[in-house]
Enzyme design. Sequence first.
Site, mmCIF file in Angstrom:
data_model
loop_
_atom_site.group_PDB
_atom_site.id
_atom_site.type_symbol
_atom_site.label_atom_id
_atom_site.label_comp_id
_atom_site.label_asym_id
_atom_site.label_seq_id
_atom_site.Cartn_x
_atom_site.Cartn_y
_atom_site.Cartn_z
ATOM 1 N N ASP A 105 35.538 -5.368 -5.266
ATOM 2 C CA ASP A 105 36.675 -4.581 -4.782
ATOM 3 C C ASP A 105 37.163 -5.206 -3.477
ATOM 4 O O ASP A 105 36.509 -6.106 -2.915
ATOM 5 C CB ASP A 105 36.217 -3.135 -4.556
ATOM 6 C CG ASP A 105 37.367 -2.149 -4.491
ATOM 7 O OD1 ASP A 105 38.538 -2.563 -4.640
ATOM 8 O OD2 ASP A 105 37.100 -0.951 -4.289
ATOM 9 N N GLU A 161 41.540 -8.667 -2.020
ATOM 10 C CA GLU A 161 42.906 -9.203 -1.964
ATOM 11 C C GLU A 161 43.088 -10.352 -0.963
ATOM 12 O O GLU A 161 43.944 -11.208 -1.254
ATOM 13 C CB GLU A 161 43.894 -8.070 -1.652
ATOM 14 C CG GLU A 161 44.035 -7.049 -2.736
ATOM 15 C CD GLU A 161 42.833 -6.113 -2.844
ATOM 16 O OE1 GLU A 161 42.532 -5.648 -3.950
ATOM 17 O OE2 GLU A 161 42.184 -5.874 -1.806
ATOM 18 N N ASP A 187 44.143 1.875 -7.264
ATOM 19 C CA ASP A 187 44.016 3.249 -6.771
ATOM 20 C C ASP A 187 45.200 4.108 -7.197
ATOM 21 O O ASP A 187 46.095 4.431 -6.397
ATOM 22 C CB ASP A 187 43.880 3.238 -5.256
ATOM 23 C CG ASP A 187 42.633 2.492 -4.801
ATOM 24 O OD1 ASP A 187 41.695 2.388 -5.605
ATOM 25 O OD2 ASP A 187 42.594 2.015 -3.653
#
Length: 927
Positions: A519, A522, A595
């Site tokens: 997670d 990015e 999300d």
Amino acid sequence: MPSPASRSPPLLLLVPFLLLLLFSAASAWKKDEFRNCNQTPFCKRARGRKAHSVPSLSTADISISDGAVVARLLPSQPLRQATDGDDPESDTVPPRPLLLRISVYQGGVLRLHIDEDASAPRRRFQVPDVLLPDLDDRRLWLSRLSSPAAGSSSFYLAEGFEAVLVHDPFQIQVRRKGSGEPVLSFNSHGLFDFEQLRAKKNDDEDWEERFRGHTDTRPHGPQSISFDISFHGADFVYGIPEHASTSLALRPTSGPGVEFSEPYRLFNLDVFEYLDDSPFGLYGSIPFMLSHGARSSSGFFWLNAAEMQIDVLGPGWDDPAAPAKDRIDTVWMSEAGVVDAFFFVGHEPKDVLRQYTGITGTPAMPQEFAVAYHQCRWNYRDEEDVAAVDAGFDEHDIPYDVLWLDIEHTDGKRYFTWDRVLFPNPQEMQGKLAAKGRHMVTIVDPHIKRDDSFYIHKEASERGYYVKDASGKDFDGWCWPGSSSYLDVLNPEIREWWAEKFSFENYVGSTPSLYIWNDMNEPSVFNGPEISMPRDAIHFGDVEHRELHNAYGYYFHMATSNGLLKRGNGKDRPFVLSRAFFAGSQRYGAVWTGDNTADWDHLRASVPMILTLGLTGMTFSGADVGGFFGNPEPELLVRWYQLGAYYPFFRAHAHQDTKRREPWLFGERNTALIREAVHVRYSLLPYYYTLFREASVSGIPVMRPLWLEFPADKETYNNGEAFMVGPSLLVQGIYEERQKSVSVYLPAGQSWYNLRNGVSYAGGVSHKLEVSEDSIPTFQRAGTIIPRKDRFRRSSTQMVNDPYTLVIALNGSFAAEGELYVDDGKTYDFEQGAYIHRRFIFADLKLTSVNIHPANLGGKFPSDCVIERIVLLGLPSGAKKAVIEPGNREANVELGPLTLRGGSSPDAITVRKPNVHIADDWTLRIL
């Protein structure tokens, strides 16, 4: 934030408060936290240009070299070097040629490469390790160019297609051979602009960019590239994920009457509670667009990992008074990099997908357990909570295969560790799950807690393995652990080092049944510009972060996947879920849409988002069932399970601030409805696994837009509410609260059978159907055969030896076909031929099982599994028995339900207990 050395104990007491503030800033969509095009100089400059307003280029010194077309691109006037002032044309440098190279590959792929020559002050970044390593082996050797003196040169591209290089002004066309009809064109509107690198003229020249208190030093100045691409004969264009949109087709972003004012942005960002219908970029970026129309399918891919902005131009953008043209024009803008672009053409849209995955890789074949249902929450509190949730599934007869742990399971957000108070016996905990055939996933993010007592940080710091800031020091940003540094995974040495951390010796408490979740990759930096890493941070090889930003998560995903591969000595297939992705990520695991929120609009948007991911290679994808944020009402949760059961990646997940939402917490009736939805997925696992095999070989996604299966049916071209699962199932979601009916378009060419009751519906028309609470509309296409397993266990691994059911939906000729693929569900032995692959063919009242395993591959996979039921839909009444050969055995034929759980199905005829082995050749004749 202050450096580690300057921290004092009182400041440490402020850390939780500071993190809370930072998290609040990142925890909801705030438009002004992210740059728009007008705040992004390269985008603002490029978007302000009109057609043919950029000084043109012409080709010179065209020749064939090493089997490729090479040339120099010469500007018609001095190249413009943009500044942030009002007059971008005031700053010029003497003309300098660009170097052009065009290559052709097997299967109809054209590659265009444009870069600066050796006199440039710095080598521009070219993205490594994305294209397949054998790509050059598939390059076609061009031997000649036609009519180079006639203003253009043409050469063979593929059967029925040729490529044309127009000399002055420079342009590239892909067109149909013979008719000359264009399919794709580059720079047909003269918008190609290449900002060449240069040295500052003086110390007063300001190259810095500022946004919300952050300064990008931009030491190498402006270096953007922009150009136009036209898709001729296209009705719609698709692709370039990731964006949250309720439209499957990409809407125009510029032109007369266009609603959107922003281009589609490709810039990987941590966006909490993202908008459900926006061109704004999210967690991943794949710069691949494909078009489809009644006469043409094509695709375009730009291998560039810098920020990209893409405009889809509406009709009349260049001349509002002109009649509409049979094409869709697009403008591609990037902050840095080179032109390394691929053009794909095909007679069918599936050809284009095969071409794209032929250069970036087909999806990895997952383990079978990963295709089943996953249960996740941020966070299950402790080992007792894990045990209670696991027991709850058994108590309520709901199968599941994977239980997930988020960041709270670690010791102070130090990855590869366990909170020894809450999880004192991690191996025993995993062992209890494994005893039921279940698995566990833990989270491992790319930010490393800056704590000298943490062995990973200590080792990474000593070895110089972190990304550097603009001053050359280890970059220090804030994420979940507080002060953190980020591994420089562009460096292959560091990726190898990271992979070693997943060994059982290094990841203490892990077991072979533990898999990984990446997670925040990015990368997410809470105190960074746009909640990300500064663009002037420095990576391996003096590469700026701006140049590789969109691929950072890709390299991290790659390293983690390789870590699990090494952990198992290359035998077992890894499972790694990643939030960030780039072209090629499909080779390393699954992704999800991030999300989302528990509302009906996000449920609706999940389908076009997942379909788009599949069209761009990422077939193993899904959305958080129930929505990550918020508390879904029971009806929404049930409808999400009913839809999510058909996602390729099927996982429920929720934020830590939401109410608990295990399936049995919403009353007996809702529990039964969710149980039924999960059971549907488990019954279809043989079909899904067969489709994942197809995807791993061909690149054709598991979950498909209707037009991919019905390319001539225009009614399907922008349908983002229904989808195909493989070639055989059509699924229509329910996206409104208390919806009483739904209109379902069933594509033309055959009839369709409702999978709840076997009733036949005509294709080529929309049907208004009553909506029931117990399912969403699902149809099997006439002429197909679907394999199922209808006995439910605690997990997929406990179903391995269970018998199969074949559901045969007959077409107007009373014929049907389908396939079944079976291997051990875990290892790479299938690469040596250890699998079963059968084709079932029904014709002339006879069902035949045919082996389609290649004879030259060798290998053998043993199985004693049999087929216990054969259900026929659309067979005329009067069948009395079935005769099976070899052996001349008889089996009973009777009217029967579609499933073992019963239900009305007047059109279904069932052959009971034929007990033929899935690995054998046999024939079953209906009498």
